[in-house]
Design a protein around this motif. Structure first.
Motif, PDB file in Angstrom:
ATOM      1  N   LYS A   1       0.834  -1.209   0.000  1.00 45.88           N
ATOM      2  CA  LYS A   1       0.000   0.000   0.000  1.00 45.88           C
ATOM      3  C   LYS A   1       0.868   1.258   0.000  1.00 45.88           C
ATOM      4  CE  LYS A   1      -4.077  -1.805   2.389  1.00 45.88           C
ATOM      5  NZ  LYS A   1      -4.853  -1.713   3.639  1.00 45.88           N
ATOM      6  N   GLU A   2       1.938   1.260   0.791  1.00 50.85           N
ATOM      7  CA  GLU A   2       2.844   2.408   0.829  1.00 50.85           C
ATOM      8  C   GLU A   2       3.510   2.622  -0.529  1.00 50.85           C
ATOM      9  OE1 GLU A   2       5.536   2.605   4.220  1.00 50.85           O
ATOM     10  OE2 GLU A   2       4.159   1.300   5.319  1.00 50.85           O
ATOM     11  N   LEU A   3       3.917   1.541  -1.160  1.00 49.89           N
ATOM     12  CA  LEU A   3       4.546   1.651  -2.479  1.00 49.89           C
ATOM     13  C   LEU A   3       3.560   2.167  -3.525  1.00 49.89           C
ATOM     14  CD1 LEU A   3       6.720  -1.575  -2.430  1.00 49.89           C
ATOM     15  CD2 LEU A   3       7.560   0.788  -2.397  1.00 49.89           C
ATOM     16  N   LEU A   4       2.300   1.695  -3.457  1.00 53.20           N
ATOM     17  CA  LEU A   4       1.266   2.182  -4.380  1.00 53.20           C
ATOM     18  C   LEU A   4       1.014   3.672  -4.190  1.00 53.20           C
ATOM     19  CD1 LEU A   4      -1.386  -0.677  -4.428  1.00 53.20           C
ATOM     20  CD2 LEU A   4      -0.099   0.208  -6.378  1.00 53.20           C
ATOM     21  N   LEU A   5       0.988   4.107  -2.948  1.00 52.01           N
ATOM     22  CA  LEU A   5       0.794   5.520  -2.656  1.00 52.01           C
ATOM     23  C   LEU A   5       1.944   6.348  -3.226  1.00 52.01           C
ATOM     24  CD1 LEU A   5      -1.031   7.565  -1.243  1.00 52.01           C
ATOM     25  CD2 LEU A   5       0.273   7.170   0.847  1.00 52.01           C
TER      26      LEU A   5
ATOM     27  N   ILE B   1      23.565   5.214   8.868  1.00 52.60           N
ATOM     28  CA  ILE B   1      22.102   5.322   8.708  1.00 52.60           C
ATOM     29  C   ILE B   1      21.499   3.920   8.604  1.00 52.60           C
ATOM     30  CG2 ILE B   1      20.235   6.182   7.230  1.00 52.60           C
ATOM     31  CD1 ILE B   1      21.704   8.450   8.634  1.00 52.60           C
ATOM     32  N   PHE B   2      22.128   3.071   7.807  1.00 58.83           N
ATOM     33  CA  PHE B   2      21.692   1.688   7.620  1.00 58.83           C
ATOM     34  C   PHE B   2      21.500   1.004   8.978  1.00 58.83           C
ATOM     35  CE2 PHE B   2      22.483  -2.815   7.080  1.00 58.83           C
ATOM     36  CZ  PHE B   2      21.932  -3.149   5.850  1.00 58.83           C
ATOM     37  N   PHE B   3      22.535   1.029   9.834  1.00 62.87           N
ATOM     38  CA  PHE B   3      22.468   0.332  11.122  1.00 62.87           C
ATOM     39  C   PHE B   3      21.515   1.022  12.101  1.00 62.87           C
ATOM     40  CE2 PHE B   3      26.629  -1.085   9.426  1.00 62.87           C
ATOM     41  CZ  PHE B   3      26.296  -2.419   9.271  1.00 62.87           C
ATOM     42  N   ARG B   4      21.419   2.334  12.033  1.00 67.28           N
ATOM     43  CA  ARG B   4      20.497   3.063  12.907  1.00 67.28           C
ATOM     44  C   ARG B   4      19.052   2.703  12.570  1.00 67.28           C
ATOM     45  NH1 ARG B   4      21.266   8.958  12.336  1.00 67.28           N
ATOM     46  NH2 ARG B   4      23.353   8.437  13.013  1.00 67.28           N
ATOM     47  N   VAL B   5      18.726   2.605  11.284  1.00 69.01           N
ATOM     48  CA  VAL B   5      17.360   2.246  10.867  1.00 69.01           C
ATOM     49  C   VAL B   5      17.015   0.841  11.354  1.00 69.01           C
ATOM     50  CG1 VAL B   5      15.894   1.716   8.866  1.00 69.01           C
ATOM     51  CG2 VAL B   5      17.209   3.851   8.917  1.00 69.01           C
ATOM     52  N   GLU B   6      17.928  -0.120  11.170  1.00 68.66           N
ATOM     53  CA  GLU B   6      17.659  -1.492  11.630  1.00 68.66           C
ATOM     54  C   GLU B   6      17.420  -1.527  13.140  1.00 68.66           C
ATOM     55  OE1 GLU B   6      19.442  -4.980   8.846  1.00 68.66           O
ATOM     56  OE2 GLU B   6      20.754  -4.252  10.427  1.00 68.66           O
ATOM     57  N   GLN B   7      18.262  -0.831  13.879  1.00 66.79           N
ATOM     58  CA  GLN B   7      18.134  -0.831  15.332  1.00 66.79           C
ATOM     59  C   GLN B   7      16.832  -0.153  15.772  1.00 66.79           C
ATOM     60  OE1 GLN B   7      21.087   1.460  17.429  1.00 66.79           O
ATOM     61  NE2 GLN B   7      20.921   0.156  19.237  1.00 66.79           N
ATOM     62  N   ASN B   8      16.511   0.977  15.164  1.00 63.92           N
ATOM     63  CA  ASN B   8      15.323   1.738  15.524  1.00 63.92           C
ATOM     64  C   ASN B   8      14.036   1.006  15.171  1.00 63.92           C
ATOM     65  OD1 ASN B   8      13.163   3.865  14.435  1.00 63.92           O
ATOM     66  ND2 ASN B   8      14.224   4.736  16.203  1.00 63.92           N
ATOM     67  N   GLN B   9      14.002   0.351  14.032  1.00 60.52           N
ATOM     68  CA  GLN B   9      12.776  -0.289  13.555  1.00 60.52           C
ATOM     69  C   GLN B   9      12.589  -1.715  14.076  1.00 60.52           C
ATOM     70  OE1 GLN B   9      10.334   1.314  11.663  1.00 60.52           O
ATOM     71  NE2 GLN B   9      11.603   3.043  12.298  1.00 60.52           N
ATOM     72  N   GLY B  10      13.649  -2.339  14.542  1.00 61.09           N
ATOM     73  CA  GLY B  10      13.533  -3.708  15.032  1.00 61.09           C
ATOM     74  C   GLY B  10      13.282  -4.714  13.919  1.00 61.09           C
ATOM     75  N   LEU B  11      13.573  -4.327  12.698  1.00 59.44           N
ATOM     76  CA  LEU B  11      13.427  -5.196  11.529  1.00 59.44           C
ATOM     77  C   LEU B  11      14.738  -5.173  10.753  1.00 59.44           C
ATOM     78  CD1 LEU B  11       9.932  -3.968  10.290  1.00 59.44           C
ATOM     79  CD2 LEU B  11      10.413  -6.189  11.318  1.00 59.44           C
ATOM     80  N   ALA B  12      14.977  -6.223   9.994  1.00 55.76           N
ATOM     81  CA  ALA B  12      16.177  -6.272   9.165  1.00 55.76           C
ATOM     82  C   ALA B  12      15.957  -5.485   7.878  1.00 55.76           C
ATOM     83  CB  ALA B  12      16.511  -7.719   8.818  1.00 55.76           C
ATOM     84  N   ILE B  13      17.003  -4.867   7.387  1.00 53.18           N
ATOM     85  CA  ILE B  13      16.947  -4.254   6.054  1.00 53.18           C
ATOM     86  C   ILE B  13      17.187  -5.376   5.061  1.00 53.18           C
ATOM     87  CG2 ILE B  13      18.058  -2.680   4.430  1.00 53.18           C
ATOM     88  CD1 ILE B  13      18.563  -0.790   6.821  1.00 53.18           C
ATOM     89  N   LEU B  14      16.161  -5.659   4.270  1.00 55.19           N
ATOM     90  CA  LEU B  14      16.245  -6.722   3.268  1.00 55.19           C
ATOM     91  C   LEU B  14      16.833  -6.217   1.963  1.00 55.19           C
ATOM     92  CD1 LEU B  14      12.740  -8.325   3.854  1.00 55.19           C
ATOM     93  CD2 LEU B  14      14.939  -9.040   4.814  1.00 55.19           C
ATOM     94  N   GLY B  15      16.767  -4.899   1.768  1.00 59.73           N
ATOM     95  CA  GLY B  15      17.290  -4.337   0.537  1.00 59.73           C
ATOM     96  C   GLY B  15      16.850  -2.909   0.344  1.00 59.73           C
ATOM     97  N   VAL B  16      16.929  -2.488  -0.899  1.00 60.66           N
ATOM     98  CA  VAL B  16      16.639  -1.117  -1.301  1.00 60.66           C
ATOM     99  C   VAL B  16      15.625  -1.153  -2.432  1.00 60.66           C
ATOM    100  CG1 VAL B  16      17.661   0.939  -2.378  1.00 60.66           C
ATOM    101  CG2 VAL B  16      18.913  -0.282  -0.605  1.00 60.66           C
ATOM    102  N   PHE B  17      14.696  -0.187  -2.431  1.00 56.52           N
ATOM    103  CA  PHE B  17      13.771  -0.061  -3.558  1.00 56.52           C
ATOM    104  C   PHE B  17      14.015   1.274  -4.242  1.00 56.52           C
ATOM    105  CE2 PHE B  17      11.454   2.276  -0.364  1.00 56.52           C
ATOM    106  CZ  PHE B  17      10.853   3.311  -1.072  1.00 56.52           C
ATOM    107  N   SER B  18      13.674   1.317  -5.508  1.00 60.99           N
ATOM    108  CA  SER B  18      13.735   2.559  -6.279  1.00 60.99           C
ATOM    109  C   SER B  18      12.494   2.607  -7.163  1.00 60.99           C
ATOM    110  CB  SER B  18      15.001   2.589  -7.144  1.00 60.99           C
ATOM    111  OG  SER B  18      15.046   3.779  -7.904  1.00 60.99           O
ATOM    112  N   LEU B  19      11.755   3.683  -7.031  1.00 64.58           N
ATOM    113  CA  LEU B  19      10.513   3.862  -7.779  1.00 64.58           C
ATOM    114  C   LEU B  19      10.645   5.072  -8.690  1.00 64.58           C
ATOM    115  CD1 LEU B  19       7.438   3.219  -8.194  1.00 64.58           C
ATOM    116  CD2 LEU B  19       7.016   4.808  -6.343  1.00 64.58           C
ATOM    117  N   GLY B  20      10.567   4.843  -9.980  1.00 60.70           N
ATOM    118  CA  GLY B  20      10.576   5.942 -10.945  1.00 60.70           C
ATOM    119  C   GLY B  20      11.885   6.703 -11.052  1.00 60.70           C
TER     120      GLY B  20
END
Length: 147
Positions: free
Chosen positions: A25-29, A68-87
């Motif tokens: 849903k977030e990606l569609l938005l 930033i990568f490690f801070r996001v993982e620690q803050n969100q409690g989820l693993a970074i699986l990868g990167v997306f690019s839209l348009g």
């Protein structure tokens, strides 16, 4: 199969990227805004399945920074699986060919004329040099219909 030819199991080819409902849903938005966007895919890995639960939008200059990568993982409690690019095209994808993103997914999203997302996913691998390996399947979780 020819004699002497070995079957080679490739775990990357057997990986599936599953984009769960909230992340879809977030990606569609984002796709509706018609503006380029990129960021991290966050979630969990279970066997050959990469389950994207959430996305975080960041400019390229920030998402490439290890702190930033490690801070996001620690803050969100989820693993970074990868990167997306839209348009934003795939021009920036080569910037991901580095140790920080080894074993991560690069998800390139384009939109059709009807506003549908068309995903293409590749895993960032290393064998004497960094390269992209296509994933076997991408699954977009849809809302369950009533009835």
């Amino acid at each position: 199969m020819r004699p002497g030819k070995k079957l080679c199991y490739n775990p990357v080819r057997d990986m599936e990227l599953i984009i769960l409902q909230e992340a879809r849903k977030e990606l569609l938005l984002l796709a509706c805004s018609a503006r380029p966007a990129q960021g991290y895919l966050l979630g969990r890995q279970t066997g050959p399945g990469l389950f994207v639960e959430k996305i975080i939008c960041l400019p390229w200059s920030e998402l490439l920074r290890p702190e930033i990568f490690f801070r996001v993982e620690q803050n969100q409690g989820l693993a970074i699986l990868g990167v997306f690019s839209l348009g934003a095209g795939s021009g920036n994808s080569k910037r991901l060919l580095r140790p920080l993103f080894s074993g991560k997914v690069f998800l390139l999203l384009t939109t059709s004329a009807r506003g549908e997302i068309k995903p293409r996913a590749r895993m960032i691998e290393f064998r004497q040099k960094f390269y992209f390996q296509p994933l076997s399947r991408i699954i977009l979780e849809l809302e369950a219909e009533d009835g």
